[in-house]
Structures are given as structure tokens and as C-alpha cells.
Design an enzyme around this catalytic site. Structure first.
Site, mmCIF file in Angstrom:
data_model
loop_
_atom_site.group_PDB
_atom_site.id
_atom_site.type_symbol
_atom_site.label_atom_id
_atom_site.label_comp_id
_atom_site.label_asym_id
_atom_site.label_seq_id
_atom_site.Cartn_x
_atom_site.Cartn_y
_atom_site.Cartn_z
ATOM 1 N N CYS A 170 -4.941 6.431 -3.899
ATOM 2 C CA CYS A 170 -4.287 5.117 -3.879
ATOM 3 C C CYS A 170 -2.883 5.291 -4.438
ATOM 4 O O CYS A 170 -2.721 5.667 -5.602
ATOM 5 C CB CYS A 170 -5.079 4.105 -4.696
ATOM 6 S SG CYS A 170 -4.308 2.467 -4.785
ATOM 7 N N GLY A 171 -1.870 5.033 -3.621
ATOM 8 C CA GLY A 171 -0.489 5.238 -4.045
ATOM 9 C C GLY A 171 -0.029 4.250 -5.097
ATOM 10 O O GLY A 171 0.548 4.630 -6.126
ATOM 11 N N THR A 172 -0.287 2.951 -4.873
ATOM 12 C CA THR A 172 0.095 1.980 -5.898
ATOM 13 C C THR A 172 -0.718 2.195 -7.161
ATOM 14 O O THR A 172 -0.229 1.978 -8.273
ATOM 15 C CB THR A 172 -0.100 0.539 -5.387
ATOM 16 O OG1 THR A 172 -1.452 0.358 -4.966
ATOM 17 C CG2 THR A 172 0.842 0.230 -4.229
ATOM 18 N N CYS A 176 0.861 -1.176 0.000
ATOM 19 C CA CYS A 176 0.000 0.000 0.000
ATOM 20 C C CYS A 176 0.903 1.233 0.000
ATOM 21 O O CYS A 176 1.604 1.496 0.984
ATOM 22 C CB CYS A 176 -0.910 0.005 1.223
ATOM 23 S SG CYS A 176 -2.013 1.426 1.313
ATOM 24 N N GLY A 177 0.899 1.972 -1.114
ATOM 25 C CA GLY A 177 1.826 3.092 -1.267
ATOM 26 C C GLY A 177 1.566 4.225 -0.301
ATOM 27 O O GLY A 177 2.501 4.807 0.269
#
Length: 377
Positions: free
Chosen positions: A229-231, A90-91
């Protein structure tokens, strides 16, 4: 409640990266045994503390999932989606966890490796500023395109071709002219062929605003539509580069409903993610009664934590979450529901972090649960 079975009082923090929110549970010796039902109760925006997921911080030497990385990292991120399912990476979550570890004095600022189910990830937390703001960076590794080449995503009565991108977790990236085309995203988009994602998928809907400027909405696997959402932002950039034939090092801006993330793509296609990571609430969680009997014995052994919640800002004492020097207002957050857990005696910080306002070209995401976007209290 009978006096001989008391809930386990566990310190926690709540934070966000571009309004993608998380509960951080420090558990160095891996004594907490959270079930999927526990995670769902704790992350519930109405009956729980409310969050998009849980980040349990465990010493690598105390969990079989991370012992192979213990020589390179002290801490393992046990990430759980809001539905209780485990997540590989989870980024935004790893950046919030890095911020927490530094702000509580458990780790010094600067380079900070953290183990995940997707492998080792290197974060960088700048020297603490008075307001505890400031961007946190994580090296995200190299995007992978596992195929198949023809994936169809369907939602709101429309279908699009999607690109399968693996950022340590699976993504289906769709390019569309308008982000509103995805509808309200109250339910997960359908994906064909389904066996391309046997464990589920996070779906991004992306609009290109320029050669190095994207806007996106995201439906996260195990959560629903989230503010960021980082990813997913990295997956969108990777798919955009592949789609447009871009090569070489470049910087990208990605706008989401919760703010803006910066993606650096190197000439070898490795990526780094930078954005705000802010701790907003600290306090004590009392775990559900279903856990209490087993947890009572473990709580007696948990000498590394006092009964008080960890507070930001004081110099570190070895092995102990420590206190704060101010910069926040007290917010006593009480309330036990029928599941039997309580949020109590927290400190509520007012800072929001950088670049969290919704850019004007992004639509209001009507599918978001409003309680997930707020803070406790």
C-alpha cells in the site's frame, strides 16, 4: 445471449506496484458506468479478472470530479476499491496508471500530473526501457495528523494505540514488535472511537528495523490485506518520524510482503513515493449483461477505441491506445461466467518489476486471497 444485446467489449490492462494489483480501464470520455457490483465482479480473484482495485482513466474535461483540475492535468484517476467503493487516493495505483499512460503512448515519459479525488498529484515516469520496468515516482503531498490523539486498534485478541494519519485517505498506524502480532488479518481490525473514521480506515501494522527502515503489513479499507500500500507506506513513515522526533530531509525504506518502496521525506515534511510499476496483462473485458443494454449504444459512439485491446510500445496516435512491438507472449484468456463478462485476447507480459520478492523478515500473510496475487491465465 440474444443477438441484439451484446456485452460492451472494453480494453483493459492489469498491472501491479509491489504486487498491489489493479485493472486499468481507459475511458477518456467517461462512457463506462460501473456499478459497485460490477467492480466486485471484475476484481473477484476467482470469477473475474482479479485485482485489489480498478483504475478508470478519464479525461478531466469529461468528469465533474476533475474539471477544476483540467487546466493542470489531462487525466483523472477514478479509483475504486475491490468492494466497489470510491477511493480518494492510491499511491501504488497512481504509479501503475502513470506507467500505463506512458507505455501505451497516451502521454510522454517524464513529469505527468494526474488528478485524483485527493487533488492533483505529480508523477514521474522515466524514459521507457526495453523491458518496461523501472521505478515510477509520485509526489504524495504533506501528511496530516487530524486526531484524535488516542485511537485504539484491536485485532487477534490484542489492542494497540494508533496514530491517525491522513495521506489524502485515512490511516491508523500501529507500531508493534512483531508483524505476526496482527494475526491473519482476514477481517478488518476494530477501531475505537469508530467515529474517528466515518468512511472506514486503512490500518498499518509497523515494525521499525532501523531509524530509516520499516516493515509493515496493511489491511486496506474496502479490500482486505494487500501485498503493498503506497499511501500506507507514507503514513507509516510519517507516524515513525513523529514518534521518534525525526525532522529534516531523509530517505526511508519500507518493506512489504510484495516488495520494497522508497519514501523521500523533505525538510517541509512533503513526501515522494518511488517503486516498481509494471503492466503484466492486456486484453478485452466484456462487461456484465446488466450493463450491456445501456452500454451498447455507448459502444457504438466509442470511436476512439478499436475492437482490439491497446498494446504497449508503439508510437502514440492522438487519442488512441496503441500497439506493442513485442516483449510479451500471447495469452488468449477466454471464459464467460454466469455474470456474463469475458477476458479475452490479451497479451501476457512476463516481467515482474523490481524488488518484488518478499523480504525474509516479513511473515507469510495467510489472510490474503491467493487468487489476487496471481496473473490471468
Amino acid at each position: 445471449m440474444t443477438p441484439d444485446i451484446q456485452p460492451l467489449a472494453a480494453p483493459f490492462a492489469k498491472g501491479h506496484g509491489c504486487q498491489n494489483s489493479f485493472l486499468v480501464l481507459p475511458d477518456p470520455h467517461s462512457r463506462l458506468r460501473l456499478t459497485a457490483a460490477d467492480v466486485r465482479r471484475l476484481t473477484d480473484p476467482h470469477a473475474g479478472a482479479g485485482a485489489d482495485g480498478i483504475l478508470r482513466a478519464v479525461h478531466c474535461t469529461h468528469t465533474p470530479e476533475a474539471t477544476a483540475m483540467a487546466a493542470d492535468a489531462e487525466w483523472f484517476m477514478d479509483y475504486r476499491n475491490a468492494d466497489g467503493s470510491p477511493g480518494q487516493m492510491c499511491g501504488n495505483g497512481i504509479r501503475v496508471l502513470a506507467r500505463y499512460l506512458v507505455d501505451t503512448g497516451l502521454c510522454p515519459p517524464g513529469p505527468l500530473p494526474i488528478a485524483t479525488r485527493a487533488g492533483l498529484r505529480h508523477t514521474h515516469v522515466p524514459t521507457r526501457r526495453h523491458d518496461f520496468h523501472g521505478p515510477v515516482t509520485v509526489a504524495m503531498g504533506t501528511p496530516y495528523f487530524p486526531g484524535p490523539d488516542r485511537i485504539i486498534v484491536t485485532t487477534a485478541g490484542r489492542s494497540w494505540r494508533a496514530t491517525h494519519v491522513d495521506m489524502g485517505n485515512p490511516h491508523a498506524v500501529v507500531f508493534t514488535e512483531n508483524l505476526t502480532d496482527a494475526g491473519d488479518l482476514r477481517t478488518a481490525p476494530a477501531v475505537d472511537p469508530a467515529d474517528a473514521y466515518p468512511h472506514g480506515v486503512t490500518t498499518e501494522f509497523v515494525t521499525a528495523l532501523g531509524p530509516r527502515h520499516l516493515a509493515l503489513r496493511v489491511y486496506e479499507r474496502g479490500v482486505g490485506e494487500t501485498r503493498a500500500c503506497g499511501t500506507g507506506a507514507c503514513a507509516a513513515v510519517a507516524a515513525h518520524r513523529r514518534r521518534t522526533g525525526q525532522t529534516g530531509a531523509a530517505e526511508y525504506r519500507v518493506d512489504l510482503p510484495g516488495g520494497r518502496l522508497a519514501i523521500s521525506a523533505a525538510a517541509d515534511s512533503t513526501m515522494a513515493l518511488t517503486g516498481p510499476a509494471v503492466i503484466t496483462v492486456q486484453g478485452t473485458l466484456r462487461l456484465p449483461r446488466s450493463e450491456a443494454a445501456a452500454a451498447a449504444a455507448r459502444a457504438c459512439e466509442a470511436a476512439e477505441f478499436s475492437s482490439e485491446p491497446p498494446i504497449l510500445g508503439s508510437p502514440a496516435r492522438a487519442g488512441t491506445p496503441t500497439g506493442t512491438e513485442g516483449g510479451g507472449r500471447e495469452a488468449h484468456l477466454h471464459g464467460i461466467d454466469e455474470a456474463g463478462f469475458e477476458v479475452a485476447s490479451g497479451r501476457h507480459h512476463d516481467e515482474r518489476g523490481d524488488a518484488t520478492d518478499c523480504p525474509p523478515h516479513l511473515p507469510a500473510a495467510s489472510g490474503l486471497a491467493s487468487g489476487r496475487l496471481g496473473r490471468l491465465g
